[in-house]
Write a protein that holds these residues in place. Structure first.
Motif, short mmCIF file in Angstrom:
data_model
loop_
_atom_site.label_atom_id
_atom_site.label_comp_id
_atom_site.label_asym_id
_atom_site.label_seq_id
_atom_site.Cartn_x
_atom_site.Cartn_y
_atom_site.Cartn_z
N GLN A 29 0.83 -1.21 0.00
CA GLN A 29 0.00 0.00 0.00
C GLN A 29 0.86 1.25 0.00
O GLN A 29 0.58 2.21 -0.71
CB GLN A 29 -0.95 0.01 1.21
CG GLN A 29 -1.86 1.22 1.24
CD GLN A 29 -2.74 1.33 0.00
OE1 GLN A 29 -3.32 0.36 -0.45
NE2 GLN A 29 -2.82 2.51 -0.57
N TYR A 30 1.93 1.25 0.80
CA TYR A 30 2.85 2.38 0.80
C TYR A 30 3.42 2.58 -0.59
O TYR A 30 3.55 3.71 -1.07
CB TYR A 30 3.99 2.17 1.79
CG TYR A 30 3.57 2.09 3.23
CD1 TYR A 30 2.50 2.83 3.73
CD2 TYR A 30 4.25 1.27 4.11
CE1 TYR A 30 2.13 2.74 5.05
CE2 TYR A 30 3.88 1.18 5.44
CZ TYR A 30 2.82 1.91 5.91
OH TYR A 30 2.45 1.83 7.21
N MET A 31 3.77 1.48 -1.24
CA MET A 31 4.35 1.57 -2.59
C MET A 31 3.33 2.16 -3.56
O MET A 31 3.68 2.99 -4.41
CB MET A 31 4.82 0.20 -3.06
CG MET A 31 6.07 -0.27 -2.33
SD MET A 31 6.60 -1.92 -2.81
CE MET A 31 6.97 -1.66 -4.52
N ARG A 32 2.07 1.75 -3.46
CA ARG A 32 1.04 2.32 -4.34
C ARG A 32 0.89 3.82 -4.10
O ARG A 32 0.78 4.60 -5.04
CB ARG A 32 -0.29 1.60 -4.14
CG ARG A 32 -0.36 0.23 -4.79
CD ARG A 32 -1.78 -0.32 -4.75
NE ARG A 32 -2.23 -0.64 -3.41
CZ ARG A 32 -2.10 -1.83 -2.83
NH1 ARG A 32 -1.53 -2.82 -3.48
NH2 ARG A 32 -2.53 -2.04 -1.61
N ASP A 33 0.88 4.21 -2.82
CA ASP A 33 0.75 5.63 -2.49
C ASP A 33 1.92 6.45 -3.02
O ASP A 33 1.73 7.51 -3.61
CB ASP A 33 0.64 5.82 -0.97
CG ASP A 33 -0.64 5.26 -0.39
OD1 ASP A 33 -1.59 5.00 -1.17
OD2 ASP A 33 -0.70 5.07 0.84
N VAL A 34 3.12 5.93 -2.84
CA VAL A 34 4.30 6.66 -3.31
C VAL A 34 4.32 6.68 -4.84
O VAL A 34 4.66 7.70 -5.44
CB VAL A 34 5.61 6.05 -2.75
CG1 VAL A 34 6.83 6.65 -3.41
CG2 VAL A 34 5.66 6.27 -1.24
N LYS A 35 3.94 5.58 -5.48
CA LYS A 35 3.89 5.55 -6.94
C LYS A 35 2.92 6.60 -7.46
O LYS A 35 3.20 7.30 -8.44
CB LYS A 35 3.48 4.15 -7.43
CG LYS A 35 3.45 4.00 -8.93
CD LYS A 35 4.83 4.16 -9.53
CE LYS A 35 4.81 3.88 -11.01
NZ LYS A 35 6.10 4.10 -11.63
N GLU A 36 1.79 6.75 -6.79
CA GLU A 36 0.82 7.78 -7.17
C GLU A 36 1.43 9.17 -7.01
O GLU A 36 1.25 10.04 -7.87
CB GLU A 36 -0.43 7.65 -6.29
CG GLU A 36 -1.54 8.59 -6.64
CD GLU A 36 -2.75 8.39 -5.74
OE1 GLU A 36 -3.24 9.39 -5.21
OE2 GLU A 36 -3.18 7.23 -5.58
N GLN A 37 2.16 9.38 -5.95
CA GLN A 37 2.82 10.67 -5.73
C GLN A 37 3.90 10.91 -6.79
O GLN A 37 4.07 12.03 -7.26
CB GLN A 37 3.44 10.73 -4.34
CG GLN A 37 2.43 10.77 -3.23
CD GLN A 37 3.05 10.65 -1.85
OE1 GLN A 37 4.26 10.48 -1.73
NE2 GLN A 37 2.24 10.74 -0.82
N VAL A 38 4.62 9.84 -7.17
CA VAL A 38 5.64 9.96 -8.21
C VAL A 38 5.00 10.39 -9.52
O VAL A 38 5.48 11.31 -10.20
CB VAL A 38 6.41 8.63 -8.39
CG1 VAL A 38 7.23 8.64 -9.67
CG2 VAL A 38 7.30 8.35 -7.20
N LEU A 39 3.90 9.75 -9.87
CA LEU A 39 3.21 10.09 -11.12
C LEU A 39 2.69 11.52 -11.10
O LEU A 39 2.79 12.24 -12.10
CB LEU A 39 2.07 9.10 -11.38
CG LEU A 39 2.50 7.66 -11.66
CD1 LEU A 39 1.28 6.74 -11.76
CD2 LEU A 39 3.34 7.57 -12.92
N ARG A 40 2.15 11.93 -9.96
CA ARG A 40 1.64 13.30 -9.83
C ARG A 40 2.79 14.31 -9.94
O ARG A 40 2.67 15.33 -10.63
CB ARG A 40 0.92 13.47 -8.49
CG ARG A 40 0.12 14.75 -8.40
CD ARG A 40 -0.67 14.89 -7.10
NE ARG A 40 -1.33 13.68 -6.70
CZ ARG A 40 -1.18 13.09 -5.51
NH1 ARG A 40 -0.39 13.61 -4.61
NH2 ARG A 40 -1.81 11.97 -5.22
N ALA A 41 3.91 14.02 -9.29
CA ALA A 41 5.07 14.91 -9.34
C ALA A 41 5.64 14.98 -10.75
O ALA A 41 6.02 16.06 -11.23
CB ALA A 41 6.15 14.45 -8.36
N GLU A 42 5.67 13.84 -11.43
CA GLU A 42 6.17 13.83 -12.81
C GLU A 42 5.25 14.65 -13.72
O GLU A 42 5.72 15.40 -14.58
CB GLU A 42 6.27 12.39 -13.34
CG GLU A 42 6.84 12.30 -14.73
CD GLU A 42 6.97 10.86 -15.21
OE1 GLU A 42 7.84 10.62 -16.05
OE2 GLU A 42 6.20 9.99 -14.74
#
Length: 194
Positions: A29-42
């Motif tokens: 779940q942490y990985m999904r949350d961070v991946k979402e943040q990575v995509l948003r930041a990108e």
């Protein structure tokens, strides 16, 4: 009396939650949350890059128009039409002001773009670290399971299996709480920047 009851209820609730939490699921779940943040930041970084290109294009067009207005003013004066030359020079001044504004916006965009790039890189690094920690967790869990299976077949010797299980699982729980704090901190930063 009520304070003690409150503490007791909290203790049982927390104990129950800790028992049902699966470290592997929490890390995923942490990985999904961070991946979402990575995509948003990108996405934000790409938006800032696109905005810079647009601003630079507009500045180039304004510079061309500025030079063209200079030529037009000269032609109007040569033709003896000072009124037209005044209008052209007035427009030239407006273009100059627009060019200054565009240059300021480009400078501001450069700062924002650099910040977004840094945030993206930090989140990307964090995601990579989470992937590595997830793999570590999987390996540790498999080692514990294999150890338990082997010990199920063989007799436990002086409680060594319990000691091995604790040594294998405890570092990961410490890492997970560390990961959880870092993720909460990153979420706050990303939300405050949004």
């Amino acid at each position: 009396m009520l304070d003690r009851m409150n503490q007791l209820i909290k203790a049982y609730i927390n104990e129950g939650l800790e028992r049902i939490e699966d470290p592997a699921i929490m890390v995923k779940q942490y990985m999904r949350d961070v991946k979402e943040q990575v995509l948003r930041a990108e996405k934000e970084w790409n938006r800032a890059k696109l905005e810079k290109k647009t601003l630079e294009h507009n500045l180039s067009a304004a510079r061309d128009l500025f030079a063209k207005r200079e030529e037009q003013a000269v032609i109007a004066i040569q033709a003896g039409d000072e009124e037209l030359a005044r209008k052209i020079l007035l427009n030239k001044k407006e273009i100059w002001e627009r060019m200054n504004e565009l240059e300021k916006r480009i400078a501001e965009n450069d700062e924002v773009r650099c910040q977004k790039e840094l945030e993206f890189e930090q989140l990307q690094t964090k995601y990579t670290q989470l992937q590595e920690k997830n793999l570590e967790l999987i390996v540790r869990v498999q080692a514990v399971r294999a150890s338990k299976q082997m010990n199920g077949r063989n007799e436990k010797v002086d409680g060594q299996t319990d000691w091995i299980d604790k040594q294998v699982m405890n570092p990961e729980w410490e890492k997970e709480s560390e990961i959880e704090r870092e993720l909460a901190h990153l979420r706050e930063r990303v939300q405050s920047n949004s």
